[in-house]
Design a protein around this motif. Structure first.
Motif, PDB file in Angstrom:
ATOM      1  N   ASP A  12       0.825  -1.218   0.000  1.00  0.00           N
ATOM      2  CA  ASP A  12       0.000   0.000   0.000  1.00  0.00           C
ATOM      3  C   ASP A  12       0.849   1.253   0.000  1.00  0.00           C
ATOM      4  O   ASP A  12       0.392   2.320   0.414  1.00  0.00           O
ATOM      5  N   ASN A  13       2.102   1.152  -0.477  1.00  0.00           N
ATOM      6  CA  ASN A  13       2.977   2.318  -0.429  1.00  0.00           C
ATOM      7  C   ASN A  13       3.716   2.485  -1.750  1.00  0.00           C
ATOM      8  O   ASN A  13       3.849   1.542  -2.535  1.00  0.00           O
ATOM      9  N   ASP A  14       4.215   3.698  -1.978  1.00  0.00           N
ATOM     10  CA  ASP A  14       4.898   4.001  -3.242  1.00  0.00           C
ATOM     11  C   ASP A  14       6.278   3.368  -3.331  1.00  0.00           C
ATOM     12  O   ASP A  14       6.863   3.305  -4.415  1.00  0.00           O
ATOM     13  N   ALA A  15       6.808   2.895  -2.223  1.00  0.00           N
ATOM     14  CA  ALA A  15       8.113   2.226  -2.246  1.00  0.00           C
ATOM     15  C   ALA A  15       7.996   0.769  -2.667  1.00  0.00           C
ATOM     16  O   ALA A  15       9.002   0.089  -2.839  1.00  0.00           O
ATOM     17  N   TRP A  16       6.782   0.260  -2.815  1.00  0.00           N
ATOM     18  CA  TRP A  16       6.536  -1.113  -3.235  1.00  0.00           C
ATOM     19  C   TRP A  16       7.111  -2.123  -2.233  1.00  0.00           C
ATOM     20  O   TRP A  16       7.490  -3.235  -2.602  1.00  0.00           O
ATOM     21  N   THR A  17       7.193  -1.754  -0.964  1.00  0.00           N
ATOM     22  CA  THR A  17       7.576  -2.725   0.041  1.00  0.00           C
ATOM     23  C   THR A  17       6.363  -3.552   0.437  1.00  0.00           C
ATOM     24  O   THR A  17       5.249  -3.033   0.532  1.00  0.00           O
ATOM     25  N   GLN A  18       6.579  -4.835   0.667  1.00  0.00           N
ATOM     26  CA  GLN A  18       5.479  -5.737   0.939  1.00  0.00           C
ATOM     27  C   GLN A  18       4.897  -5.467   2.320  1.00  0.00           C
ATOM     28  O   GLN A  18       5.614  -5.288   3.299  1.00  0.00           O
ATOM     29  N   THR A  19       3.561  -5.423   2.359  1.00  0.00           N
ATOM     30  CA  THR A  19       2.863  -5.223   3.631  1.00  0.00           C
ATOM     31  C   THR A  19       1.939  -6.420   3.858  1.00  0.00           C
ATOM     32  O   THR A  19       2.112  -7.469   3.247  1.00  0.00           O
ATOM     33  N   ALA A  20       0.941  -6.258   4.721  1.00  0.00           N
ATOM     34  CA  ALA A  20       0.137  -7.400   5.163  1.00  0.00           C
ATOM     35  C   ALA A  20      -0.568  -8.108   4.011  1.00  0.00           C
ATOM     36  O   ALA A  20      -1.088  -7.470   3.084  1.00  0.00           O
ATOM     37  N   ASP A  21      -0.597  -9.455   4.088  1.00  0.00           N
ATOM     38  CA  ASP A  21      -1.299 -10.261   3.094  1.00  0.00           C
ATOM     39  C   ASP A  21      -2.807 -10.103   3.252  1.00  0.00           C
ATOM     40  O   ASP A  21      -3.305  -9.732   4.323  1.00  0.00           O
ATOM     41  N   THR A  53      -9.900 -11.665   0.844  1.00  0.00           N
ATOM     42  CA  THR A  53     -10.472 -10.452   1.429  1.00  0.00           C
ATOM     43  C   THR A  53      -9.426  -9.354   1.381  1.00  0.00           C
ATOM     44  O   THR A  53      -8.335  -9.482   1.965  1.00  0.00           O
ATOM     45  N   VAL A  54      -9.740  -8.282   0.657  1.00  0.00           N
ATOM     46  CA  VAL A  54      -8.785  -7.187   0.446  1.00  0.00           C
ATOM     47  C   VAL A  54      -8.522  -6.488   1.788  1.00  0.00           C
ATOM     48  O   VAL A  54      -9.461  -5.991   2.420  1.00  0.00           O
ATOM     49  N   PRO A  55      -7.272  -6.426   2.251  1.00  0.00           N
ATOM     50  CA  PRO A  55      -7.010  -5.896   3.600  1.00  0.00           C
ATOM     51  C   PRO A  55      -6.994  -4.371   3.670  1.00  0.00           C
ATOM     52  O   PRO A  55      -7.272  -3.797   4.718  1.00  0.00           O
ATOM     53  N   TYR A  56      -6.641  -3.719   2.557  1.00  0.00           N
ATOM     54  CA  TYR A  56      -6.530  -2.267   2.539  1.00  0.00           C
ATOM     55  C   TYR A  56      -6.526  -1.819   1.083  1.00  0.00           C
ATOM     56  O   TYR A  56      -6.230  -2.595   0.168  1.00  0.00           O
ATOM     57  N   ALA A  57      -6.855  -0.561   0.866  1.00  0.00           N
ATOM     58  CA  ALA A  57      -6.892  -0.030  -0.497  1.00  0.00           C
ATOM     59  C   ALA A  57      -5.472   0.089  -1.043  1.00  0.00           C
ATOM     60  O   ALA A  57      -4.533   0.445  -0.320  1.00  0.00           O
ATOM     61  N   THR A  58      -5.301  -0.240  -2.326  1.00  0.00           N
ATOM     62  CA  THR A  58      -4.028  -0.059  -3.023  1.00  0.00           C
ATOM     63  C   THR A  58      -4.275   0.836  -4.235  1.00  0.00           C
ATOM     64  O   THR A  58      -5.419   1.121  -4.592  1.00  0.00           O
ATOM     65  N   ASN A  59      -3.180   1.250  -4.896  1.00  0.00           N
ATOM     66  CA  ASN A  59      -3.361   2.272  -5.931  1.00  0.00           C
ATOM     67  C   ASN A  59      -2.758   1.937  -7.289  1.00  0.00           C
ATOM     68  O   ASN A  59      -2.687   2.808  -8.155  1.00  0.00           O
ATOM     69  N   ALA A  60      -2.309   0.684  -7.502  1.00  0.00           N
ATOM     70  CA  ALA A  60      -1.675   0.381  -8.787  1.00  0.00           C
ATOM     71  C   ALA A  60      -1.693  -1.120  -9.047  1.00  0.00           C
ATOM     72  O   ALA A  60      -1.749  -1.937  -8.116  1.00  0.00           O
ATOM     73  N   GLU A  61      -1.618  -1.453 -10.343  1.00  0.00           N
ATOM     74  CA  GLU A  61      -1.477  -2.852 -10.745  1.00  0.00           C
ATOM     75  C   GLU A  61      -0.221  -3.439 -10.106  1.00  0.00           C
ATOM     76  O   GLU A  61       0.779  -2.757  -9.919  1.00  0.00           O
ATOM     77  N   TRP A  62      -0.302  -4.723  -9.775  1.00  0.00           N
ATOM     78  CA  TRP A  62       0.746  -5.540  -9.170  1.00  0.00           C
ATOM     79  C   TRP A  62       0.940  -5.271  -7.680  1.00  0.00           C
ATOM     80  O   TRP A  62       1.809  -5.852  -7.062  1.00  0.00           O
ATOM     81  N   LYS A  63       0.084  -4.431  -7.083  1.00  0.00           N
ATOM     82  CA  LYS A  63       0.153  -4.238  -5.636  1.00  0.00           C
ATOM     83  C   LYS A  63      -0.827  -5.126  -4.879  1.00  0.00           C
ATOM     84  O   LYS A  63      -0.964  -4.994  -3.657  1.00  0.00           O
ATOM     85  N   GLY A  64      -1.489  -6.022  -5.595  1.00  0.00           N
ATOM     86  CA  GLY A  64      -2.419  -6.946  -4.947  1.00  0.00           C
ATOM     87  C   GLY A  64      -2.360  -8.321  -5.581  1.00  0.00           C
ATOM     88  O   GLY A  64      -3.380  -8.858  -6.026  1.00  0.00           O
ATOM     89  N   ASP A  79      -4.309 -10.375  -9.942  1.00  0.00           N
ATOM     90  CA  ASP A  79      -3.845  -9.151  -9.285  1.00  0.00           C
ATOM     91  C   ASP A  79      -5.019  -8.201  -9.089  1.00  0.00           C
ATOM     92  O   ASP A  79      -5.725  -7.863 -10.049  1.00  0.00           O
ATOM     93  N   PHE A  80      -5.225  -7.755  -7.829  1.00  0.00           N
ATOM     94  CA  PHE A  80      -6.323  -6.852  -7.492  1.00  0.00           C
ATOM     95  C   PHE A  80      -5.793  -5.505  -7.010  1.00  0.00           C
ATOM     96  O   PHE A  80      -6.447  -4.830  -6.212  1.00  0.00           O
ATOM     97  N   GLY A  81      -4.596  -5.109  -7.508  1.00  0.00           N
ATOM     98  CA  GLY A  81      -4.079  -3.796  -7.163  1.00  0.00           C
ATOM     99  C   GLY A  81      -5.060  -2.707  -7.583  1.00  0.00           C
ATOM    100  O   GLY A  81      -5.471  -2.647  -8.738  1.00  0.00           O
ATOM    101  N   GLY A  82      -5.440  -1.846  -6.632  1.00  0.00           N
ATOM    102  CA  GLY A  82      -6.434  -0.811  -6.897  1.00  0.00           C
ATOM    103  C   GLY A  82      -7.807  -1.135  -6.361  1.00  0.00           C
ATOM    104  O   GLY A  82      -8.705  -0.283  -6.390  1.00  0.00           O
ATOM    105  N   ALA A  83      -7.997  -2.360  -5.860  1.00  0.00           N
ATOM    106  CA  ALA A  83      -9.299  -2.737  -5.306  1.00  0.00           C
ATOM    107  C   ALA A  83      -9.512  -2.039  -3.957  1.00  0.00           C
ATOM    108  O   ALA A  83      -8.564  -1.796  -3.216  1.00  0.00           O
ATOM    109  N   PRO A  84     -10.767  -1.757  -3.599  1.00  0.00           N
ATOM    110  CA  PRO A  84     -11.036  -1.080  -2.326  1.00  0.00           C
ATOM    111  C   PRO A  84     -10.888  -2.027  -1.137  1.00  0.00           C
ATOM    112  O   PRO A  84     -10.998  -3.254  -1.265  1.00  0.00           O
ATOM    113  N   ALA A  85     -10.638  -1.460   0.021  1.00  0.00           N
ATOM    114  CA  ALA A  85     -10.500  -2.255   1.240  1.00  0.00           C
ATOM    115  C   ALA A  85     -11.790  -3.014   1.528  1.00  0.00           C
ATOM    116  O   ALA A  85     -12.901  -2.536   1.228  1.00  0.00           O
TER     117      ALA A  85
END
Length: 471
Positions: free
Chosen positions: A332-341, A354-365, A448-454
């Motif tokens: 969920d960050n611009d540094a592309w560091t891995q956060t909670a699954d 179940t999407v844990p938090y909102a993300t903002n780009a492809e390949w972040k989910g 990949d669900f990058g960009g999906a809502p929480a």
């Protein structure tokens, strides 16, 4: 008696060695020993009118072992071997002598020079300029009109744009022209902007994603230039080279601003041109340009397919439904560091995420089913189907089928689509007659669900991958 037997055995063994060398092939060979490299009598003759080079050994009873610089490099024992060179330059060779007794201890090293590059650029110019001036633009309708992959490849293995994917950017309205007097022009189109890769820093913009900029106002950039045609002998492709800082509809890399821009022409007709821009050791880009109106691009209708059952042996991807595990990369960050699954469960062939938090780009989910046996054959067509139940509308998701495990700089994607939208409820997602460029016998699927809502809940089931089977 024992010693006599020993000598007879040794003599018979030597006789077999000489027979295996087929000495009758080399009449007049010196039976007293191996040839001496100091006796080599040979010619390397260059015909500068044709760029043909002939490698001739004149020693009677000997044969040559030539190692000749390419591309491609050649090792041959043919006497009188001929090789044609396209590019001017100085090339190396070595010569070793052989006869029925063996090979010379040393080699002769030498060079020869080709004075002129000889290639008929007429057909290229005819398609590129039509004998005058021709306008080109990046295709918006062709799949992979922009794409990237490992350096040294065709530039499509890592990512491929789908039709109109970059319609929000200033790329499809740009125009370039080539004329038959080596003149090149660039126009930034109605919006006046140039589309740049995020690694291009020359315009003072720091961004984690590709961006548009009014580049024509910057000092020292070229909107007109002289282009030159060349030939990449290793790739077997004609090249187009522009001076550094020459604007192009997609500025793919910072090196386009610091050095000459050389594009390999992978294919060229009067209508369409596919270019490869390769940054050695880093990345290769594919860019498809067209002249005139878009060509019709027709997708094969999934409703015209004989779909197999999920548990049928015709379903090459049957095992994806029973693997029961997923690996994840979520950020969920611009540094592309891995956060909670994400939250995850599996039961009866259904993967629940179940999407844990909102993300903002492809390949972040990324949710991946790994290490599943599947037989995919290069240049064969396949049909893909799966069902997703979504708890709410999802604007974008990605479906990708790939070799597993990945190999660094070895792109092996069988299928990719990064612009699938989902409505709330059940979604049957299907693609038909999709060609694979690679062979593999173990694969993975990435959803990949990058960009999906929480808190969105997604249930994946009924995965089918089959050989193309039209009605």
């Amino acid at each position: 008696m024992k010693n006599i037997f020993k000598y007879l055995t040794s003599f018979m063994f030597l006789g077999l060695l000489f027979t295996a060398c087929s000495p009758e092939t080399f009449d007049g060979a010196d039976a007293n020993g191996i040839p001496s490299i100091s006796d080599a009598d040979y010619t390397v003759a260059v015909d500068q009118s044709t760029n043909n080079v002939t490698f001739q050994l004149n020693n009677k009873g000997c044969y040559p072992v030539w190692n000749i610089q390419g591309p491609p490099d050649v090792k041959t024992t043919v006497n009188g071997y001929e090789k044609k060179y396209i590019l001017a330059g100085t090339y190396n060779y070595t010569l070793q002598l052989g006869n029925k007794n063996g090979f010379s201890d040393g080699v002769v090293k030498g060079t020869f020079k080709i004075d002129s590059t000889r290639y008929d650029f007429g057909p290229t110019l005819a398609n590129l300029t039509a004998g005058g001036t021709k306008e080109w633009r990046i295709s918006s309708k062709d799949a992979a009109h922009l794409a990237c992959g490992a350096s040294g490849t065709d530039g499509t293995g890592w990512w491929k744009a789908i039709p109109d994917e970059k319609s929000a950017n200033g790329v499809y309205d740009d125009r370039i022209t080539f004329d038959n007097n080596n003149a090149y022009t660039y126009s930034a189109g109605v919006d006046g902007k140039t589309f740049c890769n995020h690694d291009v820093t020359a315009f003072g913009i720091s961004s984690s994603s590709d961006y548009d900029v009014v580049a024509t106002t910057f000092p020292d950039v070229n909107t007109t230039a002289k282009y030159s045609l060349g030939y990449d002998d290793a790739a077997g492709m004609v090249t187009i080279t522009l001076p550094a800082k020459t604007l192009f509809p997609y500025m793919a890399d910072q090196k386009m601003m610091t050095g000459p821009e050389t594009f390999k022409i992978a294919s060229l007709t009067s209508k369409k041109m596919t270019l490869i821009y390769d940054v050695p050791g880093t990345i290769a880009w594919q860019i498809i340009l067209i002249n005139g109106a878009d060509e019709a691009v027709e997708a094969f209708d999934p409703d015209k397919i004989n779909w197999c059952e999920v548990n049928s042996d015709l379903n090459l991807g049957k095992a994806f439904n029973t693997a029961g595990k997923m690996s994840f990369f979520w950020s969920d960050n611009d540094a592309w560091t891995q956060t909670a699954d994400p939250g995850f469960a599996y039961a009866d062939g259904t993967y629940t995420i179940t999407v844990p938090y909102a993300t903002n780009a492809e390949w972040k989910g990324q949710c991946t089913i790994n290490t599943v046996p599947i037989s995919i054959a290069k240049d064969n067509n396949y049909d893909y189907s799966f069902t997703i139940n979504a708890s709410q509308d999802i604007q974008r998701m990605t479906f990708k089928v790939n070799k597993d495990p990945d190999i660094k700089d070895d792109p092996t994607t069988a299928f990719y689509n990064g612009s699938i939208s989902l409505k709330k409820g059940d979604n049957l997602v299907r693609f038909a007659k999709e060609i694979s460029k690679f062979d593999f016998d173990q694969g993975k699927i990435v959803f990949d669900f990058g960009g999906a809502p929480a808190n969105a809940v997604l249930k994946i089931s009924n995965i089918i991958i089959q050989k193309h089977n039209p009605k």
